[in-house]
Scaffold this active site. Structure first.
Site, PDB file in Angstrom:
ATOM      1  N   ASP A  64       0.146   4.086   2.633  1.00 18.58           N
ATOM      2  CA  ASP A  64       0.548   3.718   4.002  1.00 18.58           C
ATOM      3  C   ASP A  64       2.063   3.704   4.143  1.00 18.58           C
ATOM      4  OD1 ASP A  64      -1.997   3.528   4.968  1.00 18.58           O
ATOM      5  OD2 ASP A  64      -2.169   1.371   4.661  1.00 18.58           O
TER       6      ASP A  64
ATOM      7  N   ASP B 202       0.859  -1.190   0.000  1.00 22.97           N
ATOM      8  CA  ASP B 202       0.000   0.000   0.000  1.00 22.97           C
ATOM      9  C   ASP B 202       0.892   1.237   0.000  1.00 22.97           C
ATOM     10  OD1 ASP B 202      -1.564   2.264   0.946  1.00 22.97           O
ATOM     11  OD2 ASP B 202      -3.146   0.806   1.291  1.00 22.97           O
TER      12      ASP B 202
HETATM   13  C1  PRP Z   1      -4.110   3.782  -4.337  1.00 24.09           C
HETATM   14  C2  PRP Z   1      -3.159   4.393  -5.342  1.00 24.09           C
HETATM   15  C3  PRP Z   1      -4.079   4.737  -6.478  1.00 24.09           C
HETATM   16  C4  PRP Z   1      -5.078   3.619  -6.438  1.00 24.09           C
HETATM   17  C5  PRP Z   1      -4.708   2.625  -7.497  1.00 24.09           C
HETATM   18  O1  PRP Z   1      -4.767   4.752  -3.633  1.00 24.09           O
HETATM   19  O2  PRP Z   1      -2.441   5.479  -4.840  1.00 24.09           O
HETATM   20  O3  PRP Z   1      -4.714   5.995  -6.338  1.00 24.09           O
HETATM   21  O4  PRP Z   1      -4.978   3.005  -5.154  1.00 24.09           O
HETATM   22  O5  PRP Z   1      -5.653   1.639  -7.610  1.00 24.09           O
HETATM   23  P1  PRP Z   1      -6.593   1.485  -8.888  1.00 24.09           P
HETATM   24  O6  PRP Z   1      -5.711   1.604 -10.081  1.00 24.09           O
HETATM   25  O7  PRP Z   1      -7.155   0.090  -8.726  1.00 24.09           O
HETATM   26  O8  PRP Z   1      -7.663   2.539  -8.841  1.00 24.09           O
HETATM   27  P2  PRP Z   1      -5.747   4.393  -2.392  1.00 24.09           P
HETATM   28  O9  PRP Z   1      -7.137   4.181  -2.895  1.00 24.09           O
HETATM   29  O10 PRP Z   1      -5.143   3.297  -1.610  1.00 24.09           O
HETATM   30  O11 PRP Z   1      -5.806   5.735  -1.596  1.00 24.09           O
HETATM   31  P3  PRP Z   1      -4.633   6.533  -0.830  1.00 24.09           P
HETATM   32  O12 PRP Z   1      -3.737   7.112  -1.882  1.00 24.09           O
HETATM   33  O13 PRP Z   1      -5.407   7.581  -0.097  1.00 24.09           O
HETATM   34  O14 PRP Z   1      -3.915   5.581   0.091  1.00 24.09           O
HETATM   35  N1  URA Z   2      -2.976   0.747  -4.179  1.00 21.47           N
HETATM   36  C1  URA Z   2      -1.767   0.544  -3.616  1.00 21.47           C
HETATM   37  O1  URA Z   2      -1.309   1.369  -2.802  1.00 21.47           O
HETATM   38  N2  URA Z   2      -1.067  -0.556  -3.951  1.00 21.47           N
HETATM   39  C2  URA Z   2      -1.540  -1.455  -4.841  1.00 21.47           C
HETATM   40  O2  URA Z   2      -0.851  -2.449  -5.109  1.00 21.47           O
HETATM   41  C3  URA Z   2      -2.802  -1.234  -5.416  1.00 21.47           C
HETATM   42  C4  URA Z   2      -3.492  -0.126  -5.070  1.00 21.47           C
END
Ligand code: PRP
Ligand code: URA
Length: 206
Positions: free
Chosen positions: A200, A197
């Site tokens: 995180d 993630d």
């Molecule tokens: C993550 C990442 C992208 C998204 C990618 O964000 O930074 O924005 O997931 O996934 P996708 O291609 O399947 O849409 P997240 O939703 O975890 O939010 P965050 O950046 O607030 O942690």
């Molecule tokens: N968002 C993340 O941060 N990691 C992944 O692998 C997919 C979605």
């Protein structure tokens, strides 16, 4: 179209950022460094204008970037790429799009949007470290296009083939620049092997 930046310096930094032992301070530094390299490639085709500069020895015909560059980080993880981009193009304007993936459905939910006023000659650089299903990126590109933006590139750190295909299908005019194209998505729609993630790991929230 997508471009994978395979330079050895980028590959070396990818090995470090992927490592689960890498803590958030180092992770942030590496995200900044990798972003600079990938963005450098993404700007290869940017428009230039001729300028005359006086050196201490005489006049020099030079070229400067002509486009108005606008960076759009997708909150929250896209913020981890801001320093790298602004080191490279300190005069860029910045807009924000807030999206998160619903934990159950994996569908992006928009919660914030603040874009700079449009200019005629702008290149929009959308940044997000992870292109997984592509849902968040396609939603952002849809929104920008609805506002009349038509000159866009995407810069990410790790992309899944599924995400690249989704962007290519919905927005074939948008090129994606990435440091890595990984194997696939797992059952939780995380990129394998990916980085985990990214939000995180950047912000030390888990
Ligand atoms: C993550 C990442 C992208 C998204 C990618 O964000 O930074 O924005 O997931 O996934 P996708 O291609 O399947 O849409 P997240 O939703 O975890 O939010 P965050 O950046 O607030 O942690
Ligand atoms: N968002 C993340 O941060 N990691 C992944 O692998 C997919 C979605």
């Amino acid at each position: 179209m997508h471009v994978e930046v395979t330079h050895p310096c980028v590959q070396h930094k990818l090995a470090l950022i992927r490592d689960e032992e890498t803590g958030h301070k180092k992770f942030r530094e590496l995200a900044t460094e990798i972003t600079m390299f990938v963005c450098y490639e993404a700007l290869k085709g940017v428009q230039l204008k001729e300028v005359q500069v006086q050196t201490p020895v005489g006049p020099a015909s030079c070229r400067k970037i002509a486009s108005d560059l606008v960076v759009i980080p997708i909150l929250r993880a896209g913020v981890g790429m801001m320093d790298g981009i602004l080191d490279l193009i300190p005069t860029a304007r910045v807009g924000f799009v807030g999206l998160y993936r619903d934990e159950e459905t994996k569908i992006p939910v928009e919660y914030y949007q603040k874009l700079p006023v449009e200019s005629e000659n702008a290149l929009y650089i959308v940044v997000d470290p992870m292109l997984a299903t592509g849902g968040s990126m396609v939603a952002t590109l849809d929104m920008l296009k609805q506002k009349g933006v038509d000159n866009i590139v995407v810069v990410c750190i790790v992309a899944a083939p599924e995400g690249l295909q989704a962007v290519e299908q919905a927005h074939p005019d948008v090129s994606v620049y990435t440091a890595a194209v990984d194997s696939h998505l797992n059952d939780h729609k995380y990129i394998v092997p990916g980085l985990g993630d990214a939000g995180d790991r950047l912000f030390g929230t888990r």
